[in-house]
Design a protein around this motif. Structure first.
Motif, mmCIF file in Angstrom:
data_model
loop_
_atom_site.group_PDB
_atom_site.id
_atom_site.type_symbol
_atom_site.label_atom_id
_atom_site.label_comp_id
_atom_site.label_asym_id
_atom_site.label_seq_id
_atom_site.Cartn_x
_atom_site.Cartn_y
_atom_site.Cartn_z
ATOM 1 N N ASN A 80 30.933 49.952 41.225
ATOM 2 C CA ASN A 80 32.245 50.442 40.793
ATOM 3 C C ASN A 80 33.310 49.341 40.966
ATOM 4 O O ASN A 80 34.046 49.022 40.028
ATOM 5 N N LEU A 81 33.351 48.740 42.148
ATOM 6 C CA LEU A 81 34.349 47.691 42.394
ATOM 7 C C LEU A 81 34.100 46.491 41.481
ATOM 8 O O LEU A 81 35.041 45.910 40.934
ATOM 9 N N PHE A 82 32.828 46.135 41.310
ATOM 10 C CA PHE A 82 32.494 45.007 40.441
ATOM 11 C C PHE A 82 32.924 45.300 39.004
ATOM 12 O O PHE A 82 33.536 44.463 38.337
ATOM 13 N N ASP B 136 35.258 47.285 37.988
ATOM 14 C CA ASP B 136 36.719 47.288 37.844
ATOM 15 C C ASP B 136 37.201 45.923 37.351
ATOM 16 O O ASP B 136 38.132 45.830 36.556
ATOM 17 N N MET B 137 36.567 44.869 37.856
ATOM 18 C CA MET B 137 36.980 43.509 37.500
ATOM 19 C C MET B 137 36.161 42.930 36.352
ATOM 20 O O MET B 137 36.555 41.942 35.743
ATOM 21 N N HIS B 138 34.976 43.515 36.073
ATOM 22 C CA HIS B 138 34.085 42.986 35.015
ATOM 23 C C HIS B 138 33.601 44.150 34.149
ATOM 24 O O HIS B 138 32.409 44.428 34.086
ATOM 25 N N PRO B 139 34.542 44.838 33.473
ATOM 26 C CA PRO B 139 34.187 46.100 32.805
ATOM 27 C C PRO B 139 33.210 45.944 31.639
ATOM 28 O O PRO B 139 32.623 46.943 31.215
#
Lengths: 198, 84
Positions: B22-24, B26-29
């Motif tokens: 999820n966090l990844f 957010d920055m690499h959709p």
């Protein structure tokens, strides 16, 4: 809004209480680089963040910090469970005991209660993201300091998990800073506040 | 480890994979590998939640399925008994 999930993000199963250690670890609950401050920092900063990806990241990391607050609290709770007055006297736990018995209270290892003075919500995307990256490193250093004090593998295990999350959050905030800088004119990164100057 | 803690561990493991992805994302959709990874662990997570909640009750109050209200039954997550 938030909905409670009745589980820890990472298990805590401590067989041997150790109140002295609890007094050190509690700093990651309510200390200057603790999880309570971390959650409030990111969840406060997100409102003015003009880039949706970064507002989403602040929301998600702020939410994960609430789960970390619960893990640190569970560690302190289990380290002080069923202790006797003799255990308290032997371990130097008296200063905490006299104010809180064995209740969980957000304070630093020094005994200073949690204070919002330990974080900022500056209303400037670049300023806030630099603070966030520094905050993750400070928390990582605190977990490293704690790991040098802890021998019990039951306690080291969740602390190592929390330490690792600081490293990942630092990485994601670094990428978020890149997202913000890509939106700005490189000649005036620090002369223009994307949250205030229109 | 108790059966309850074991089934909970399956939920925790799958959910952690999702939190991390999820966090990844957010920055690499647009990262297709990360999107596929998320889909894969979503399925594992759903099965793990189903197995746990069927046997030991809801993880969120929304998962109520009728009968007795088990939501406030112990052990609570911070207790050793929920993790051992």
């Amino acid at each position: 809004m938030w909905i409670y999930e009745k589980k820890l993000e990472y298990p805590v199963n401590i067989k041997t209480p150790n109140p002295k250690l609890a007094m050190a670890i509690i700093s990651q609950l309510g200390g200057p680089d603790g999880e309570l401050g971390a959650s409030q920092r990111y969840l406060s900063q997100r409102y003015g963040m003009p880039y949706p990806k970064v507002a989403g990241l602040l929301t998600d990391i702020g939410t994960e910090e609430l789960a970390h607050l619960e893990i640190v609290s569970a560690i302190v709770y289990q380290l002080t469970r069923n202790i006797s007055i003799e255990d308290i006297k032997k371990s130097g736990f008296e200063p905490y005991y006299v104010d809180h018995t064995t209740g969980i209270y957000p304070q630093a290892a020094s005994g200073m209660p949690f204070t919002a003075k330990s974080f900022q919500s500056k209303g400037d995307s670049i300023t806030d993201l630099f603070e966030d990256m520094a905050a993750e490193q400070k928390a990582r250093t605190t977990y490293d300091n704690l790991l040098r004090l802890i021998d019990d593998p039951d306690v080291r295990d969740p602390i190592k998990f929390l330490r690792e999350r600081e490293v990942v959050h630092f990485q994601r905030f670094g990428e978020a800073l890149g997202v913000v800088q890509d939106e700005l004119d490189s000649k005036n990164f620090y002369a223009y506040n994307p949250q205030f100057d229109r | 480890m108790s059966d309850m803690a074991n089934l909970l561990r399956n939920v925790q493991t799958a959910e952690f994979a999702l939190v991390e992805a999820n966090l990844f994302l957010d920055m690499h959709p647009a990262d297709q590998n990360a999107l596929d990874y998320f889909r894969k662990y979503q399925q594992i997570y759903e099965k793990a939640v189903e197995a746990y909640t069927t046997a030991y009750g809801p993880l969120t109050a929304m998962q109520y399925t009728g009968g007795r209200w088990k939501w406030t039954d112990g052990p609570f997550p911070w207790e050793q008994a929920a993790n051992a």
